[in-house]
Each structure stands twice: as structure tokens, then as C-alpha cells.
Design an enzyme around this catalytic site. Structure first.
Site, short mmCIF file in Angstrom:
data_model
loop_
_atom_site.label_atom_id
_atom_site.label_comp_id
_atom_site.label_asym_id
_atom_site.label_seq_id
_atom_site.Cartn_x
_atom_site.Cartn_y
_atom_site.Cartn_z
N TRP A 165 -8.81 3.72 -10.04
CA TRP A 165 -7.99 3.79 -8.82
C TRP A 165 -8.65 3.01 -7.69
O TRP A 165 -8.01 2.24 -6.99
CB TRP A 165 -7.76 5.25 -8.42
N TYR A 183 0.83 -1.20 0.00
CA TYR A 183 0.00 0.00 0.00
C TYR A 183 0.87 1.26 0.00
O TYR A 183 0.63 2.19 -0.75
CB TYR A 183 -0.93 0.01 1.22
N HIS A 238 1.54 4.39 -2.92
CA HIS A 238 1.41 5.82 -2.65
C HIS A 238 2.73 6.58 -2.74
O HIS A 238 2.77 7.78 -2.48
CB HIS A 238 0.74 6.04 -1.29
#
Length: 107
Positions: free
Chosen positions: A75, A18, A22
């Protein structure tokens, strides 16, 4: 300008992936978020818990606009492999209840 907080939770074992996702969010996603009135979005992680701070013109309007945007839809589908859920308040909304802000205290 509205500032609100959200809480979500990661699927076990996806924490590192994750964060890698990002490291550089899709530029086209940032464009559609800005177009929807989202000025800034920060995320902090503690274990599997994610805490989001969102600054926007109108959160409900932004969410409604993004729901129909193909970039945001892609997304959200992509991120669903990492995010288990967004916490909801008893009234069914996602933003956390605001309790206190130091700069808003007058004395």
C-alpha cells in the site's frame, strides 16, 4: 485509546487520483490496520494538504507492526505515487501537536 492527527501533502496534480484510490481502500489493508490496533482513520483534503485523524491503541506500536507487514508495504509503495511527504515535528515525529479539544475543556 489514542487519537492523533497527521499532516501529509500530495504531489501536484494527483488530488483527484488520490481521492479515487480512497473510494474503496483494500479490505486486506483495513484488516492489518485493525490487527495493529488502529480502530479508525479519517482523511480530509484541502488542496494538496491532507489531514488525518487516527484512533488507535498505541500509534508507535502500530507503525512498527505495519512496517513489517507485506500488505502495508505494498500500500505504501502504491500510494507513494500520490503522497509527496508527511510533515514532521521538530523532534522527528509525525503526529501534529495537539492544541485543544472542545470536549476536554471542563469550564
Amino acid at each position: 485509546m489514542t487519537r492523533l492527527a497527521l499532516h501529509s501533502r500530495l504531489i501536484p496534480g494527483t488530488e483527484e487520483a488520490y481521492e479515487l484510490e480512497h473510494a474503496r481502500v483494500w479490505p486486506e489493508l483495513i484488516t492489518v490496520m485493525n490487527r495493529a490496533g488502529i480502530r479508525d482513520w479519517s482523511i480530509w483534503r484541502s488542496g494538496r494538504d491532507l489531514f488525518h485523524l487516527v484512533e488507535c491503541d498505541d500509534y508507535e506500536a502500530a507503525v512498527a507492526q505495519l512496517a513489517n507487514d507485506p500488505v502495508d508495504q505494498r500500500w505504501q509503495a502504491h500510494m507513494s505515487q500520490f503522497v509527496e511527504s508527511f510533515a514532521k515535528n521538530p523532534d522527528g515525529t509525525h503526529p501534529l501537536n495537539h492544541v485543544w479539544t472542545m470536549s476536554e475543556q471542563t469550564d
